[in-house]
Design an enzyme around this catalytic site. Sequence first.
Site, PDB file in Angstrom:
ATOM      1  N   ASP A  13      32.864  43.355  36.727  1.00  0.00           N
ATOM      2  CA  ASP A  13      34.371  43.976  37.495  1.00  0.00           C
ATOM      3  C   ASP A  13      34.662  45.651  37.001  1.00  0.00           C
ATOM      4  O   ASP A  13      35.117  46.375  37.495  1.00  0.00           O
ATOM      5  CB  ASP A  13      35.130  43.621  37.932  1.00  0.00           C
ATOM      6  CG  ASP A  13      35.335  42.792  39.450  1.00  0.00           C
ATOM      7  OD1 ASP A  13      34.853  43.717  40.184  1.00  0.00           O
ATOM      8  OD2 ASP A  13      35.893  41.737  39.918  1.00  0.00           O
ATOM      9  N   GLN A  56      37.065  36.758  42.250  1.00  0.00           N
ATOM     10  CA  GLN A  56      38.130  37.586  43.639  1.00  0.00           C
ATOM     11  C   GLN A  56      38.695  36.670  43.411  1.00  0.00           C
ATOM     12  O   GLN A  56      39.391  35.733  43.314  1.00  0.00           O
ATOM     13  CB  GLN A  56      36.885  36.726  44.390  1.00  0.00           C
ATOM     14  CG  GLN A  56      37.758  37.363  45.402  1.00  0.00           C
ATOM     15  CD  GLN A  56      36.974  38.902  46.075  1.00  0.00           C
ATOM     16  OE1 GLN A  56      35.752  38.888  45.543  1.00  0.00           O
ATOM     17  NE2 GLN A  56      37.380  39.647  46.183  1.00  0.00           N
ATOM     18  N   LYS A  77      29.219  39.916  48.457  1.00  0.00           N
ATOM     19  CA  LYS A  77      28.400  40.224  47.475  1.00  0.00           C
ATOM     20  C   LYS A  77      27.515  39.487  47.491  1.00  0.00           C
ATOM     21  O   LYS A  77      26.451  39.942  46.741  1.00  0.00           O
ATOM     22  CB  LYS A  77      29.354  40.087  46.052  1.00  0.00           C
ATOM     23  CG  LYS A  77      30.918  41.191  46.264  1.00  0.00           C
ATOM     24  CD  LYS A  77      31.669  40.639  45.732  1.00  0.00           C
ATOM     25  CE  LYS A  77      33.071  41.484  45.617  1.00  0.00           C
ATOM     26  NZ  LYS A  77      34.202  41.379  45.056  1.00  0.00           N
TER      27      LYS A  77
END
Length: 279
Positions: free
Chosen positions: A119, A96, A52
């Site tokens: 997300d 995460q 990322k």
Amino acid sequence: MAQLIDGKKISQEIKDELRDKVASLQQQGIEGALAVIQVGNDPASSVYVRNKKRACEYIGIRSESYELPEETTEEELLALIETLNEDPKVNGILCQLPVPAHMDENKIIRTISPEKDVDGFHTQNVGALVVGQQGFVSCTPAGVIQLLKRSGIEIAGKNCVVVGRSNIVGKPMALLMLKENATVTICHSRTADLKAVCKQADILIVAVGKPKMITAEYVKEGATVIDVGIHRQEDGKLCGDVDFDQVEPVAGAITPVPGGVGPMTIAMLMNNCVEAMTR
């Protein structure tokens, strides 16, 4: 021979388009930053976080990294998220997953501001998808839509079967396919005669979390097969939820593992970050 749907190539196209978009936003004085939080040092999570950061660097947005020890309390994590919610320089926040067992994953997702939830996991963004309003869409399902469209695969009017009903892939995937005018069936562990249901699919999307579960007898001749799963086998090689060698001769188009859906997830995360800059 089935058409191989190349996620590496398509994700690169998307990142190149985003890089141009970021450059033009920067000329207008609009900067972007993604805050990435990782609690503990799960090896798979560390790989994802590194990828990322690289993607941010490539498209030209700043990434802020918060690597917290395993023993961080839930209160400390939530306080950090609240600080980032208030920070005008941060457009996107990503925690995460999975988080350590002593933390409530749902509470963490709910604490991230919906406007910064790149997300697409916040209930407000999921609700927006359900009723067809603007919001951030979960990256993996959004990536699958781009794979299909950019590979010239017609979605409207097609029978689509989604195997798996998770909040992160299965459910949003079904909603996105519905939005594209497919006729959608969702299958799961209680589905009666799964093989027969899958065999009716023009587009079969598999996100079930079991290595090589889908074999040739699940697949209609000429169907498009999208494999969302990823597993490391005993020999160290990666495989998906679909038995590629068995299914490829039957399918009309298929995604490989690795190099199919995986790269698209990060490309669509970057897409959400750029969208957060423009909102």
